[in-house]
Design an enzyme around this catalytic site. Structure first.
Site, PDB file in Angstrom:
ATOM      1  N   HIS A   1     -13.477 -21.499   3.361  1.00 56.10           N
ATOM      2  CA  HIS A   1     -12.437 -21.717   4.360  1.00 56.10           C
ATOM      3  C   HIS A   1     -11.157 -22.293   3.775  1.00 56.10           C
ATOM      4  CE1 HIS A   1     -15.635 -21.032   7.319  1.00 56.10           C
ATOM      5  NE2 HIS A   1     -14.668 -20.832   8.180  1.00 56.10           N
ATOM      6  N   GLY A   2     -11.229 -22.943   2.657  1.00 56.12           N
ATOM      7  CA  GLY A   2      -9.998 -23.477   2.095  1.00 56.12           C
ATOM      8  C   GLY A   2     -10.235 -24.363   0.894  1.00 56.12           C
TER       9      GLY A   2
END
Length: 461
Positions: A315-316
């Site tokens: 996700h990041g």
């Protein structure tokens, strides 16, 4: 950014659809490929070259897997795709952590992140892996592979589509009035989720997450946490609904990506209902190859933990995402190990437990850093402070628009519409569906005309 909402709704989409409708069927794929690349290049004129590189490389890797050395070329595919993702998404993160751990001062490269790179990279990689597993036949037409990877409805934020699920539709599909009607209504529902619910609740959540720790008490913290949990659900599921609806308009059936996750009664069930395409990808390509649940409970728990750490990192490039993934992984392990037997609990208790995990976890997901998230979570559970200043903050957050959006959001988070369809006559449901779609479209257009650009949360992944 990609097309603005008004340009997309009133120019790009109608023109793309009408030309596709009028073109001879043999030219349809080329038109959709061209418009998909234009859609991406409008906001990412340089990074469309990255996508074209990904398409070309994975096309060649798949041919190598099929015709030459399967293990060599599937390895090259995985290494290439992970390196592509790593360079753009994780280089700065790695350098920052090396500097912090070793006391060094290596310049942190300012590398812009191509929109949706996590989605189209995973999609391209899954194609090569499926060819290696003989789950699908290799596609020798590069334009069809390019359309699969770049198809604009789900290009930016998914769902992550498997080639084997859409290969036949690329070769042959039908565009009918009924399918187009269903697609338009599904698109409008997704647009309404984003514009009327997610954007309104996002304003409230942003206010809370921007406050200093001293200004946040328990009610304010919970208001921000619940607003963000609802915002991210309606933002992301709204995009997925729009992608599915647009796919139907062009003759494609794209998989469902959400199935009312907030009615789940365990974290395991939550992840069977939330971001289904990503969960399927990790299960097929990470969890099962690691051994799945075939090697005892200890190994199963280890495999689950690895999958959720990677899910958070996907996700990041921030530790907050890793902590969020580990948090969900912890409860998945506890449930798999039989320590938390949620199936034995009363349904309301199990539901509250799952919502508590989901809402609390999303605080860390949204936070600027771990300390910020920890402070907000502490305010949710520790101490009840009250006074004029806190009431003023709460009243500023819970505007009538936010309250109305939250009420409709709560109703839409449960399968109320499917229940009504079972209880009411089909003709009445159909008429009500068309009327509601028209009203929602008018409200969305009015909202878009009076608001600034507000991108989908998952655009940055």
């Amino acid at each position: 950014m990609v097309f603005s909402s008004t340009v997309f709704l009133f120019l790009f989409l109608p023109v793309t659809y009408l030309v596709n409708l009028l073109l001879p069927r043999r030219f349809s794929n080329y038109w959709l490929l061209l418009t998909s690349l234009l859609f991406y290049a409008w906001g990412e004129p340089v990074f469309v070259l990255v996508m074209l590189l990904s398409i070309a490389a994975n096309y060649l890797f798949a041919l190598g897997i099929s015709e030459r050395s399967p293990k060599l070329y599937v390895t090259l595919s995985v290494v290439f795709n992970l390196q592509l993702l790593g360079v753009f998404k994780y280089t700065g993160f790695v350098v920052e952590n090396i500097n912090a751990l070793l006391g060094m001062n290596i310049p942190v490269p300012a590398i812009r992140l191509p929109i949706g790179i996590s989605f189209f990279t995973f999609q391209a990689m899954s194609y090569c892996i499926d060819v290696y597993r003989r789950a699908t036949d290799v596609q020798k037409n590069v334009f069809k592979v390019a359309l699969y990877i770049s198809f604009f409805p789900q290009l930016i934020a998914g769902p992550i589509v498997k080639y084997r699920d859409i290969a036949a539709q690329i070769d042959e599909r039908s565009m009918t009035i009924e399918k187009t009607s269903v697609g338009i209504r599904r698109f409008i529902v997704g647009l309404a989720k984003k514009v009327l619910i997610a954007n309104s609740l996002g304003i409230a959540a942003d206010k809370v997450f921007a406050l200093s720790p001293e200004a946040v008490n328990m009610p304010v913290a919970w208001a921000g946490a619940i607003c963000y949990a609802m915002q991210i659900f309606f933002d992301f599921s709204g995009y997925s609904d729009m992608a599915i609806g647009l796919g139907k308009m062009f003759g494609f059936d794209i998989m469902e990506n959400f199935n009312y996750p907030y009615i789940s009664r365990s974290v395991r069930e939550f992840w069977r209902r939330w971001h289904i395409s990503l969960g399927d990808w990790f299960r097929e390509n990470i969890y099962i190859p690691l051994g799945g649940n075939r090697k005892g409970i200890a190994r199963t728990c280890l495999n689950v933990g690895i999958v959720f750490l990677l899910t958070g990192l996907w996700h990041g490039a921030q530790w907050t995402f890793v902590v969020w993934g580990a948090f969900h992984g912890l409860f998945m392990v506890l449930e798999n190990a039989g320590i938390l037997k949620t199936d034995k609990w009363p349904k309301p208790v199990a539901l509250c437990y799952t919502l508590l995990i989901a809402v609390t976890g999303f605080v860390m997901f949204r936070a600027d850093d771990i300390a910020h998230g920890a402070n907000l979570i502490a305010s949710m559970f520790a101490g009840f402070r009250w006074g004029m200043a806190y009431r003023a903050v709460l009243y500023d957050i819970l505007t009538p628009t936010v309250v109305v959006s939250a009420v409709f959001g709560a109703l839409a988070s449960a399968p109320v519409v499917p229940w009504l369809k079972q209880k009411l006559p089909a003709k009445l449901c159909s008429a009500a569906g068309y009327a509601a779609s028209l009203i929602l479209l008018v409200l969305c257009v009015m909202s878009l005309a009076s608001s600034t650009y507000n991108p989908f949360i998952y655009f940055r992944f």
